[in-house]
Enzyme design. Sequence first.
Site, short mmCIF file in Angstrom:
data_model
loop_
_atom_site.label_atom_id
_atom_site.label_comp_id
_atom_site.label_asym_id
_atom_site.label_seq_id
_atom_site.Cartn_x
_atom_site.Cartn_y
_atom_site.Cartn_z
N GLN A 1 0.90 -1.17 0.07
CA GLN A 1 0.14 0.15 0.06
C GLN A 1 0.86 1.21 0.14
O GLN A 1 0.57 2.29 -0.70
CB GLN A 1 -0.94 -0.15 1.24
CG GLN A 1 -2.17 1.05 1.18
CD GLN A 1 -2.99 0.69 0.22
OE1 GLN A 1 -3.23 -0.31 -0.27
NE2 GLN A 1 -3.69 1.84 -0.29
N GLY B 1 0.89 1.92 -6.64
CA GLY B 1 0.97 1.26 -7.94
C GLY B 1 2.14 0.42 -8.05
O GLY B 1 2.16 -0.86 -8.58
N GLU C 1 2.91 -25.54 9.09
CA GLU C 1 3.53 -25.83 10.59
C GLU C 1 2.26 -25.65 11.48
O GLU C 1 2.57 -25.26 12.59
CB GLU C 1 4.56 -25.35 11.05
CG GLU C 1 5.91 -26.01 9.97
CD GLU C 1 7.26 -25.64 10.55
OE1 GLU C 1 7.43 -25.62 11.79
OE2 GLU C 1 8.20 -25.39 9.51
#
Lengths: 385, 258
Positions: free
Chosen positions: A336, A340, A363
């Site tokens: 974020q 882009g 796990e």
Amino acid sequence: VEYFLNEQQQMVKELARRIAEERILPVRAELDEKEEFPWEIIKELADADMFRVFIPEEYEGLGGGCFDLCLVVEELSRVCGGIAISYAADALGCLPLLQFGSDEQKKKYLPDIASGKRLAAFALTEPTAGSDASGIKTSASRQDGYYVLNGTKQFITNGGEAEIYVVITMTDPAKGIRGGSALIVEKDTPGFTFGKKEEKMGIRSSATRELVFRDCRVPAENMLGREGTGFIVSMKTVDRSRPGVGAQAIGIAQGALEAAVDYAQNRIQFGHPVSSFQAVQHMLANMAMELEAARVLVYSAAKTIDSGAKNFTEESAMAKVFASDMAMKVTTDAVQVLGGVGYMRDYPVEKMMRDAKITQIYEGTNQVLRNEIALALMKRKGMRE
Amino acid sequence: MNVVVCIKQVPSTNKVKIDQQSNTVICEGENIINPFDTYALEEGIRIKEQYGGKVIVISVGPPEAGETLREAIALGADEVILLSDPAFEGSDTLAISYILSKVISRIGEFDIVICGKQTMDADTGQVAPQLSERLGIPFASYVSKIEEIKEGYIQVQRMVDEGYRVIKMPLPAAITVVKEINVPRLPPLRGLMMSKKAQIPIWNAQELGIDIDKVGSSGSPTRIIKYSYPEKASGGEMIQGDPESQVDQLVERLQKII
């Protein structure tokens, strides 16, 4: 935060970082793209004695513990979570040998694992058994001096690349989970083959394959621990390995945070670097706080294990769950912050986000581990009453 | 096959300062093995691994330079010697090659001396050829590959502008290496641990039987008159137009210059 590393741990951490930056960084994107197993890096790690870190000195190791292993996994993961797991899965395969192996078995296998000559792997999961280990169907029936294995293991990390496998089987299906046994199976054993290599979302340079056993005869002396203790071996193994997954998570998150901070300081919008905007600053601050909290928890769990504590299921599960949830959040936020560009494959954070996801799954899923933590809480309440 | 590798401790690239009085590089703060010497050390270790024998690493420098020799031990050097004496301070290449020649002739039998092609602080590239001259042994600079070593000979590829030249020399011989020769390994953990505990032997002028008048500032004929920074290129000109006309304009300009 000062973590009081001793001289050897400091050295291990620094060298792991050097390998990550000098050798792994230039190839990580290509290995991820091609889903290629990092044999050259594995060789570098072996030459640098990294596979010796978690093995006792009497078996040609350096005598480090879970914490030392975590330091290496974290540093490798900071640059590539996929390569780090190929290393960590070797340690996972080694753990049952360390805990339950006879002196003979240890002498036979550990020096080769320590030198990096042979990789190890641990095989529990099956198509019908994941979180519920009692669903295991791979059978091992005793015949003369052998166990004859039949069945399929699924999603085995280092599968096909490793040469030493610890395989959880059913020696007495009628007894349920008390009928499980752990066996050491070597790669070239007749009747032992590999299924297809899985194509994955993340950790793509690591190898994940099916192990297929068809009348595979394994010498009886390859039994790890006693017959019927297979599930104890599994549980004790993952109790010890989970801080390693936590370390992978904090390493991936550290790499993502650094990338986000770098980018935020260089990306100019509205005439200012985006790092000068409070909205971005608070995101970065939260990422850093949660990361450090996870690191404290992972290191504490690892040090608890190394202190010789008897039961640490809870601590180990907490470290894995908290760190992996944190890594998913921090890497998502890193994408974020980069906007882009973060979504594009030319930049490393989208890979980190893909790599982080698995740490919430393998796990022990974070859901099944929350059950374990809750169970421990109830037990303690019961003991107080 | 006994290999002597000469290494130098230099300031880390991003922290170089020049002494305004003597015009020489100040060695303070973070120091590293001269990067070109790491290729020399790696090649020395590879020769040992292939042909047997040992690698002896020597370095002239202040007592702190022992740390770079420690790294050499971690990487696989069998023996290290630090040549250190206050009298050596300010030595130029001629004096350094004199000190190195003294210690090498004391070490005993050796087959190959390897140095980096130059140091990155002073950049002269003079020490190794001077050293081979003092030792009276053949020398090849800018070696990019050792082709073979056998029957008292070494055959190397030496980088030249138009390619490389193959040179065969009788042993003992000296070479300097370029970075194309190998990719230096990283120190293994066991080596690092061993090196932490290692004692670094220090030899001084007296032990080496060195004539003090030939070393240090006073024994060094080289004087650095002036340091200057290259002029920064400014501006430049963007050639306008579509790619084809840009190329035409560029070719026209180049033809004028030639």
